[in-house]
Design a protein around this motif. Structure first.
Motif, PDB file in Angstrom:
ATOM      1  N   ARG A 131     -16.289  -2.334   2.767  1.00 13.28           N
ATOM      2  CA  ARG A 131     -16.670  -1.912   1.418  1.00 13.28           C
ATOM      3  C   ARG A 131     -18.135  -1.503   1.399  1.00 13.28           C
ATOM      4  O   ARG A 131     -18.986  -2.165   2.004  1.00 13.28           O
ATOM      5  CB  ARG A 131     -16.427  -3.050   0.430  1.00 13.28           C
ATOM      6  CG  ARG A 131     -14.958  -3.423   0.245  1.00 13.28           C
ATOM      7  CD  ARG A 131     -14.223  -2.450  -0.640  1.00 13.28           C
ATOM      8  NE  ARG A 131     -14.694  -2.515  -2.006  1.00 13.28           N
ATOM      9  CZ  ARG A 131     -14.169  -3.299  -2.937  1.00 13.28           C
ATOM     10  NH1 ARG A 131     -13.132  -4.073  -2.649  1.00 13.28           N
ATOM     11  NH2 ARG A 131     -14.639  -3.289  -4.171  1.00 13.28           N
ATOM     12  N   THR A 163      -8.681  -2.966   0.106  1.00  8.38           N
ATOM     13  CA  THR A 163      -8.551  -1.686  -0.589  1.00  8.38           C
ATOM     14  C   THR A 163      -7.851  -1.833  -1.932  1.00  8.38           C
ATOM     15  O   THR A 163      -7.964  -0.956  -2.787  1.00  8.38           O
ATOM     16  CB  THR A 163      -7.799  -0.679   0.298  1.00  8.38           C
ATOM     17  OG1 THR A 163      -8.296  -0.733   1.630  1.00  8.38           O
ATOM     18  CG2 THR A 163      -7.953   0.746  -0.202  1.00  8.38           C
ATOM     19  N   ARG A 164      -7.131  -2.921  -2.103  1.00  4.95           N
ATOM     20  CA  ARG A 164      -6.429  -3.130  -3.368  1.00  4.95           C
ATOM     21  C   ARG A 164      -7.437  -3.368  -4.485  1.00  4.95           C
ATOM     22  O   ARG A 164      -8.429  -4.057  -4.310  1.00  4.95           O
ATOM     23  CB  ARG A 164      -5.477  -4.322  -3.252  1.00  4.95           C
ATOM     24  CG  ARG A 164      -4.371  -4.094  -2.229  1.00  4.95           C
ATOM     25  CD  ARG A 164      -3.618  -5.366  -1.900  1.00  4.95           C
ATOM     26  NE  ARG A 164      -2.922  -5.213  -0.613  1.00  4.95           N
ATOM     27  CZ  ARG A 164      -2.429  -6.231   0.084  1.00  4.95           C
ATOM     28  NH1 ARG A 164      -2.546  -7.465  -0.366  1.00  4.95           N
ATOM     29  NH2 ARG A 164      -1.826  -5.998   1.237  1.00  4.95           N
ATOM     30  N   ALA A 190      -2.807  -0.970  -2.617  1.00  5.49           N
ATOM     31  CA  ALA A 190      -3.762   0.082  -2.259  1.00  5.49           C
ATOM     32  C   ALA A 190      -3.084   1.436  -2.407  1.00  5.49           C
ATOM     33  O   ALA A 190      -1.909   1.595  -2.041  1.00  5.49           O
ATOM     34  CB  ALA A 190      -4.234  -0.119  -0.825  1.00  5.49           C
ATOM     35  N   GLU A 198      -4.825  -2.796   4.167  1.00  8.12           N
ATOM     36  CA  GLU A 198      -5.892  -3.788   4.045  1.00  8.12           C
ATOM     37  C   GLU A 198      -5.988  -4.336   2.616  1.00  8.12           C
ATOM     38  O   GLU A 198      -6.100  -3.563   1.652  1.00  8.12           O
ATOM     39  CB  GLU A 198      -7.239  -3.151   4.407  1.00  8.12           C
ATOM     40  CG  GLU A 198      -7.518  -3.108   5.880  1.00  8.12           C
ATOM     41  CD  GLU A 198      -8.059  -4.442   6.385  1.00  8.12           C
ATOM     42  OE1 GLU A 198      -8.940  -5.033   5.742  1.00  8.12           O
ATOM     43  OE2 GLU A 198      -7.565  -4.883   7.424  1.00  8.12           O
ATOM     44  N   VAL A 241      -3.753   5.407  -1.392  1.00 11.34           N
ATOM     45  CA  VAL A 241      -4.613   6.249  -0.560  1.00 11.34           C
ATOM     46  C   VAL A 241      -3.995   7.626  -0.421  1.00 11.34           C
ATOM     47  O   VAL A 241      -2.829   7.753  -0.021  1.00 11.34           O
ATOM     48  CB  VAL A 241      -4.825   5.628   0.835  1.00 11.34           C
ATOM     49  CG1 VAL A 241      -5.858   6.436   1.621  1.00 11.34           C
ATOM     50  CG2 VAL A 241      -5.261   4.166   0.732  1.00 11.34           C
ATOM     51  N   CYS A 259      -8.934   9.564   1.470  1.00 18.66           N
ATOM     52  CA  CYS A 259      -9.428   9.196   2.797  1.00 18.66           C
ATOM     53  C   CYS A 259      -9.639  10.450   3.628  1.00 18.66           C
ATOM     54  O   CYS A 259      -8.705  11.246   3.822  1.00 18.66           O
ATOM     55  CB  CYS A 259      -8.423   8.270   3.490  1.00 18.66           C
ATOM     56  SG  CYS A 259      -8.910   7.760   5.154  1.00 18.66           S
ATOM     57  N   ALA A 268      -6.228   1.708   5.796  1.00 17.90           N
ATOM     58  CA  ALA A 268      -6.792   1.343   4.494  1.00 17.90           C
ATOM     59  C   ALA A 268      -5.711   0.825   3.552  1.00 17.90           C
ATOM     60  O   ALA A 268      -5.921  -0.145   2.809  1.00 17.90           O
ATOM     61  CB  ALA A 268      -7.503   2.539   3.882  1.00 17.90           C
ATOM     62  N   ALA A 269      -4.547   1.464   3.574  1.00 19.27           N
ATOM     63  CA  ALA A 269      -3.460   1.052   2.689  1.00 19.27           C
ATOM     64  C   ALA A 269      -2.931  -0.327   3.035  1.00 19.27           C
ATOM     65  O   ALA A 269      -2.409  -1.037   2.162  1.00 19.27           O
ATOM     66  CB  ALA A 269      -2.331   2.071   2.754  1.00 19.27           C
ATOM     67  N   GLY A 293       0.820  -1.197   0.000  1.00 17.52           N
ATOM     68  CA  GLY A 293       0.000   0.000   0.000  1.00 17.52           C
ATOM     69  C   GLY A 293       0.853   1.244   0.000  1.00 17.52           C
ATOM     70  O   GLY A 293       2.001   1.234   0.453  1.00 17.52           O
TER      71      GLY A 293
END
Length: 319
Positions: free
Chosen positions: A186, A138-139, A105, A135, A107, A146, A132-133, A76
């Motif tokens: 999501r 998120t990809r 990801a 996870e 972000v 964000c 998020a990056a 990420g």
């Protein structure tokens, strides 16, 4: 093994400290410390950049290349950025990332309030962005912005209220995900992945239309070397009929003209609205529901893939 995340810190409001009459800028490492623990291995790189409200084309393109490279090396990437133009940079990053957006990801985040303000939104935004990056969920979303725990797709996000931390919107679609209790939830499908082309062409003009607009405002654009034009209309992309002759002249010079709108709207089926339809029948390209700022970035990417009206029209049909 935990996710590996790269934090590219470009400063701006998220890093500003201004107490006791003294201004200073926090480093990326200090921003990371303020965000608190995150469930990832984070590498921090400080990146030189102008303020978001005055960012240069050279810097935006350099950030796009930097993120694209990092997306091939990390799980990420988080890029801090001024909120004024984060939506343009996010979409440029998204268009430049290409297949790399499927592997990592991406972000972007920032802040409305300074780091040392009592109600600073920066640490919370950065913590959510790093989460998020890291996870896997998120990809594949493409680049997202964000803010206030929400993840907005780069193609849709708009800063609607510059005075509030939660001032971003993806209307009429809504955020694609949100960060809740250290996890990504999501919410809706992301927009389709855009075409992947060459290095974006920067010399694209953006002109806001208005009732009674003098068509001479568009005169001379070709002589000044402009490679493309985006017109911001009203409604679903309506523009004054007085501009049609000037639009035709630009198209005759093989300069693409894209018609967007100042209003949020979903692109409807069938024929475009009547006034936009007249421009489209001349050869102008509809923006497919994108706001004008995004349409400009998209046209930059289209022209980077191939110059001219026909190539740009084909590129836009694949958005």
């Amino acid at each position: 093994m935990g996710s590996r995340v790269l934090l590219l810190a470009t400063k701006d409001t998220i890093a500003y400290r201004r107490r006791a009459g003294r201004e200073s800028v926090a480093s990326g490492a200090e921003l990371l410390a303020a965000a608190g623990p995150v469930g990832a291995e984070v590498t921090v790189v400080d990146v030189t950049s102008e303020p978001g409200w005055d960012i240069s084309p050279t810097t935006m393109l350099a950030l796009g290349r930097r993120v694209r490279q990092a997306a091939g090396e990390y799980d990420g990437v988080v890029l801090t950025h001024g909120v004024d133009t984060v939506e343009e940079t996010a979409y440029l990053v998204d268009l430049m990332a290409g297949p790399a957006a499927e592997r990592a990801a991406i972000v972007l985040t920032g802040a409305v309030r300074a780091l040392d303000d009592q109600d600073s939104d920066g640490p919370g935004n950065l913590a959510a962005a790093l989460t998020a990056a890291a996870e896997p969920a998120t990809r594949g979303l493409g680049a997202v912005v964000c803010a206030a725990g929400e993840l907005h797709a780069a193609r849709w996000v708009t800063l609607a209220d510059a005075s509030e931390p939660g001032g971003f919107t993806s209307a009429p679609y809504g955020p694609v995900a949100r960060v809740v209790d250290g996890r990504v939830e999501r919410l809706t499908a992301a927009p389709p992945r855009p075409p992947y082309g060459g290095e974006p062409e920067w010399d694209v003009a953006l002109v806001k239309t208005y009732p009674g607009m003098d068509p001479d405002v568009l005169g001379g654009l070709a002589d000044r070397g402009v490679q493309g034009l985006v017109l911001e209309g009203t409604g679903q992309g309506n523009i004054p009929a007085s501009l049609l002759a000037a639009i035709s002249d630009l198209l005759d010079d093989d300069i693409p003209v894209v018609v967007a709108s100042r209003s949020h709207h979903r692109p409807g089926p069938g024929e475009p609205p009547r006034d936009m339809g007249m421009a489209v029948r001349l050869g102008a390209i509809p923006a497919y529901g994108m706001r004008a700022e995004k349409a400009r970035v998209a046209l930059m990417a289209a022209l980077g893939a191939a110059p001219g009206v026909a190539a740009a029209r084909t590129w836009f049909t694949h958005l």
